[in-house]
Write a protein that holds these residues in place. Sequence first.
Motif: not given
Lengths: 322, 78
Positions: B46-49, A99, A60, A93, A95-97, B43, B39
């Motif tokens: 700041n986690i993605m997994m 963001k 990312r 994942l 959302i992380g992208f 969020v 969710i």
Amino acid sequence: MIQDFADWLVYGLFGLSAETPLGVAVNFFFYDTIKILILLFFISALMGIINAYFPIERLRNYLVTHKMYGLQYVLASIFGAITPFCSCSSIPLFIGFVKGGIPLGVTFAFLITSPLVNEVAVAMFLGSFGLKVTLIYVISGILLGVIGGFVLGRMHLSSYLSDWVKQIQASSSAQAGEWEKDHTTFIKRLPVIVRDAWKIVSGVLIYILIGIGIGALMHGFVPEGFFEQYMSKDNWLAIPLSVILAVPMYANAAGIVPVIEVFVAKGIPMGTAIAFMMAVVGLSLPEATLLKKVMTWRLIAIFFGTVAFFIILSGYLFNFVL
Amino acid sequence: MEIKVLGPGCAKCKTTYNVIEKVIKENNLDVKLTKVDDIMEMVSYNIMMTPAVVVDEVVKMKGQVPTESDVKKLLGIG
């Protein structure tokens, strides 16, 4: 070697005859199970090692801070292939992208490949169809993510995201999140990697056994070329039909590949079989309901439709080439 | 101490929660354990997994199910 062991066990120890359907079925069951479990363990461990050094946060940050003129689709798709897929991780994942301000198309590239190419699918393919077909599957899975992501990116779909995701997108920042570097040595990491690989194997063991069990029965009792009459290469409708059939089917690669293996052995063309496989693992209704939290139904339909379309196309291509 | 398990409710997230719960009970610890399946809240960390384990608002683990000894380390008793 494994075949020798299976022969010894089934024909020697169990005293079954290699001439009877039952003997053939039991032999197939033991041979395939042992081979696939060994492969799955090693491939899971290998993926674990790669993942320890290239965590998703790193991708990312790289995508956020570099301009790559199209190469970002390839990178996202390859990363999707090496990241262990868990359908419940797909939302954080995504959302992380978003963001990080990463374009929707690149995010889709990741989202398409991630379930399609994973350690279980690769191990099952390698065990059932050999290296050549596995490579074709992996490469086309990655290409599917690249092309699908690119096409979806061109459609300007941002307005079909859920409202709260739109807000996140609007306030997205191209600053790379902090990514704490982990300096654990390889030797210290190895026990965890081996443990996780073992967890993957034991987690899908039951599906493998069921899948191979069904496969073994068909292997022993269904005559050669049985399916050819229904699903030959000349039947152009076979591919779209099997892809559409596959979407509501929710099976993991562990259960479905051994069955497909026998379908192919009994006369179904390879391309049709791969297209079916891809649709089963890559497009599933449970995933769609999860995605509902971040997308409107319309966007999910466009997403699934596009991916299904490209899976059908690649099915024709495989039948033509293989 | 406060521990949160972040995850939308998949099998891995449930196992993570159960492992931590077991360690807390066995050792009679005064820890507040909660499950976070919203969710929006996830969020914000700041986690993605998932699953992720948050100890006193700091993300300590993500993307894997901890073992009992991992949890003991996180709790400072291992």
